[in-house]
Design a protein around this motif. Structure first.
Motif, PDB file in Angstrom:
ATOM      1  N   GLN A  49      17.723  18.118  50.741  1.00 30.08           N
ATOM      2  CA  GLN A  49      18.115  18.368  49.647  1.00 30.08           C
ATOM      3  C   GLN A  49      18.148  19.681  49.209  1.00 30.08           C
ATOM      4  N   GLY A  50      17.610  20.581  50.067  1.00 33.19           N
ATOM      5  CA  GLY A  50      17.594  22.102  50.040  1.00 33.19           C
ATOM      6  C   GLY A  50      18.936  22.435  50.513  1.00 33.19           C
ATOM      7  N   GLN A  51      19.390  21.939  51.673  1.00 36.67           N
ATOM      8  CA  GLN A  51      20.577  22.276  52.110  1.00 36.67           C
ATOM      9  C   GLN A  51      21.924  22.061  51.041  1.00 36.67           C
ATOM     10  N   THR A  72      19.421  26.020  56.524  1.00 39.01           N
ATOM     11  CA  THR A  72      18.024  25.759  56.639  1.00 39.01           C
ATOM     12  C   THR A  72      17.096  26.812  56.028  1.00 39.01           C
ATOM     13  N   SER A  73      16.009  26.318  55.588  1.00 38.53           N
ATOM     14  CA  SER A  73      14.835  26.960  54.935  1.00 38.53           C
ATOM     15  C   SER A  73      14.348  27.901  56.123  1.00 38.53           C
ATOM     16  N   GLN A  74      14.263  27.328  57.381  1.00 36.64           N
ATOM     17  CA  GLN A  74      13.564  27.998  58.618  1.00 36.64           C
ATOM     18  C   GLN A  74      14.744  28.566  59.386  1.00 36.64           C
ATOM     19  N   ALA A 101      10.555  29.109  53.332  1.00 33.43           N
ATOM     20  CA  ALA A 101      10.495  29.817  54.629  1.00 33.43           C
ATOM     21  C   ALA A 101       9.854  31.166  54.256  1.00 33.43           C
ATOM     22  N   ALA A 102       9.994  31.403  53.018  1.00 29.71           N
ATOM     23  CA  ALA A 102       9.333  32.792  52.633  1.00 29.71           C
ATOM     24  C   ALA A 102       7.836  32.928  52.850  1.00 29.71           C
ATOM     25  N   HIS A 103       7.346  31.706  52.879  1.00 27.87           N
ATOM     26  CA  HIS A 103       5.764  31.544  53.228  1.00 27.87           C
ATOM     27  C   HIS A 103       5.367  31.052  54.238  1.00 27.87           C
ATOM     28  N   ALA A 104       6.553  30.968  55.509  1.00 30.16           N
ATOM     29  CA  ALA A 104       6.182  30.388  56.713  1.00 30.16           C
ATOM     30  C   ALA A 104       5.884  31.695  57.854  1.00 30.16           C
ATOM     31  N   ASP A 105       5.149  31.397  58.655  1.00 28.22           N
ATOM     32  CA  ASP A 105       5.112  32.533  59.648  1.00 28.22           C
ATOM     33  C   ASP A 105       5.404  31.771  61.073  1.00 28.22           C
ATOM     34  N   LEU A 106       6.838  32.294  61.239  1.00 30.55           N
ATOM     35  CA  LEU A 106       7.535  31.893  62.398  1.00 30.55           C
ATOM     36  C   LEU A 106       7.412  32.810  63.713  1.00 30.55           C
ATOM     37  N   ALA A 107       6.393  33.750  63.610  1.00 34.51           N
ATOM     38  CA  ALA A 107       6.498  34.752  64.680  1.00 34.51           C
ATOM     39  C   ALA A 107       5.645  33.892  66.066  1.00 34.51           C
ATOM     40  N   GLY A 108       5.598  32.728  66.012  1.00 39.21           N
ATOM     41  CA  GLY A 108       4.849  32.015  67.294  1.00 39.21           C
ATOM     42  C   GLY A 108       5.235  32.817  68.602  1.00 39.21           C
ATOM     43  N   LYS A 109       4.474  32.585  69.495  1.00 41.65           N
ATOM     44  CA  LYS A 109       4.924  33.060  70.736  1.00 41.65           C
ATOM     45  C   LYS A 109       6.067  32.034  71.464  1.00 41.65           C
ATOM     46  N   PRO A 110       6.804  32.675  72.145  1.00 42.63           N
ATOM     47  CA  PRO A 110       8.003  32.050  72.855  1.00 42.63           C
ATOM     48  C   PRO A 110       7.275  31.220  73.751  1.00 42.63           C
ATOM     49  N   GLN A 111       7.966  29.970  74.200  1.00 46.26           N
ATOM     50  CA  GLN A 111       7.638  28.893  74.921  1.00 46.26           C
ATOM     51  C   GLN A 111       8.370  29.311  76.336  1.00 46.26           C
ATOM     52  N   PRO A 112       7.568  28.999  77.543  1.00 43.60           N
ATOM     53  CA  PRO A 112       8.022  29.183  78.635  1.00 43.60           C
ATOM     54  C   PRO A 112       9.467  28.533  78.979  1.00 43.60           C
ATOM     55  N   ASP A 113      10.283  29.500  79.539  1.00 38.36           N
ATOM     56  CA  ASP A 113      11.705  28.765  79.992  1.00 38.36           C
ATOM     57  C   ASP A 113      11.581  27.601  80.963  1.00 38.36           C
ATOM     58  N   THR A 114      12.105  26.393  80.646  1.00 37.60           N
ATOM     59  CA  THR A 114      11.964  25.273  81.406  1.00 37.60           C
ATOM     60  C   THR A 114      13.299  24.673  81.884  1.00 37.60           C
ATOM     61  N   ARG A 115      14.283  25.503  81.691  1.00 37.72           N
ATOM     62  CA  ARG A 115      15.835  25.034  82.011  1.00 37.72           C
ATOM     63  C   ARG A 115      15.728  24.445  83.445  1.00 37.72           C
ATOM     64  N   SER A 116      15.029  24.746  84.314  1.00 34.99           N
ATOM     65  CA  SER A 116      15.119  24.086  85.848  1.00 34.99           C
ATOM     66  C   SER A 116      14.241  22.825  86.027  1.00 34.99           C
ATOM     67  N   THR A 117      13.391  22.609  84.957  1.00 32.71           N
ATOM     68  CA  THR A 117      12.657  21.386  85.028  1.00 32.71           C
ATOM     69  C   THR A 117      12.789  20.331  83.612  1.00 32.71           C
ATOM     70  N   ARG A 172      22.373  15.705  58.166  1.00 28.23           N
ATOM     71  CA  ARG A 172      21.602  16.462  57.505  1.00 28.23           C
ATOM     72  C   ARG A 172      20.100  16.437  57.906  1.00 28.23           C
ATOM     73  N   PHE A 173      19.875  15.216  58.660  1.00 28.21           N
ATOM     74  CA  PHE A 173      18.431  15.491  59.373  1.00 28.21           C
ATOM     75  C   PHE A 173      18.388  16.455  60.376  1.00 28.21           C
ATOM     76  N   PHE A 174      19.373  16.707  61.178  1.00 31.13           N
ATOM     77  CA  PHE A 174      19.240  17.664  62.137  1.00 31.13           C
ATOM     78  C   PHE A 174      19.481  19.004  61.726  1.00 31.13           C
ATOM     79  N   GLY A 175      20.112  18.873  60.642  1.00 28.07           N
ATOM     80  CA  GLY A 175      20.263  20.276  59.903  1.00 28.07           C
ATOM     81  C   GLY A 175      19.126  21.072  59.364  1.00 28.07           C
ATOM     82  N   ILE A 176      17.925  20.259  59.295  1.00 26.64           N
ATOM     83  CA  ILE A 176      16.732  20.735  58.622  1.00 26.64           C
ATOM     84  C   ILE A 176      16.216  21.877  59.705  1.00 26.64           C
ATOM     85  N   TRP A 177      16.719  21.812  60.788  1.00 28.47           N
ATOM     86  CA  TRP A 177      16.558  22.719  61.905  1.00 28.47           C
ATOM     87  C   TRP A 177      17.735  23.629  62.451  1.00 28.47           C
TER      88      TRP A 177
END
Length: 200
Positions: free
Chosen positions: A115-117, A185-187, A26-42, A175-180
């Motif tokens: 494995q990292g968890q 998580t590393s992210q 994660a130290a090398h990851a760029d997670l500053a992506g733009k937020p996605q539109p709120d689609t709670r109503s769709t 563990r698989f869903f724990g990736i996120w």
């Protein structure tokens, strides 16, 4: 090009993942992506079909790595969602990929993230790697892999709207869903964004 593509594969995600593609720490990851539109109503129809009750978007985020767009992640649930107790709630995690990846690379990176968890036993490594390698497909730009998590039961993985298979292993699914979603998580910024709507 092959080396760069493999380096970008993180899982999953399927995976699920899934799934991540082949990203480093994660130290090398760029997670500053733009937020996605709120689609709670769709709510997408495929999410309605996968979750009982009234599905609700908990959070979403565009995952990038060194400027490369990897996937758009969206997390859905149909219950009053508690982040600290995420593993006890039904979930749908959609990863819509923004570039091509090989399923084998997604599966390998997923194993590294799990494995990292916490360390996996030799039996878990062998068994779980076989499961993910057999299920996770190659994906192309614009395609999605969707994971459906059932607490204490396991998970289902879908490619587009096609069922890839069911995994009746509750620990592997967690563990698989724990990736996120796991605190380990590393992210962590990605996790924060996926859980952003939990208190709303």
């Amino acid at each position: 090009m092959t080396t760069r593509r493999a380096a970008l594969t993180h899982v999953m995600h399927a995976a699920l993942t899934t799934c991540a593609g082949g990203l480093s720490l994660a130290a090398h990851a760029d997670l500053a992506g733009k937020p996605q539109p709120d689609t709670r109503s769709t709510v997408p129809n495929f999410v309605r079909a996968l979750l009982r009750g009234t599905p609700r978007l908990i959070g979403q985020h565009r995952f990038t790595y060194w400027g490369f767009e990897v996937y758009d992640a969206s997390l859905w649930s149909s219950t009053a969602f508690a982040p600290d107790n995420w593993a006890m709630q039904p979930l749908v995690l959609e990863l819509r990929y923004l570039r091509d990846f090989k399923g084998a690379d997604i599966a390998q990176r997923s194993m590294e993230e799990m494995q990292g968890q916490r360390p996996l036993s030799a039996a878990q490594q062998q068994s779980w790697s076989g499961v993910l390698q057999s299920l996770l497909p190659n994906v192309r730009n614009g395609e999605r892999i969707t994971g459906v998590y059932a607490p204490d039961k396991g998970m289902q993985l879908l490619h587009q709207d096609r069922l890839l298979g069911e995994v009746p292993d509750a620990e592997l699914a967690k563990r698989f869903f724990g990736i996120w979603l796991a605190p380990e998580t590393s992210q962590r910024q990605l996790r924060q964004q996926l859980l952003a709507g939990a208190q709303q």
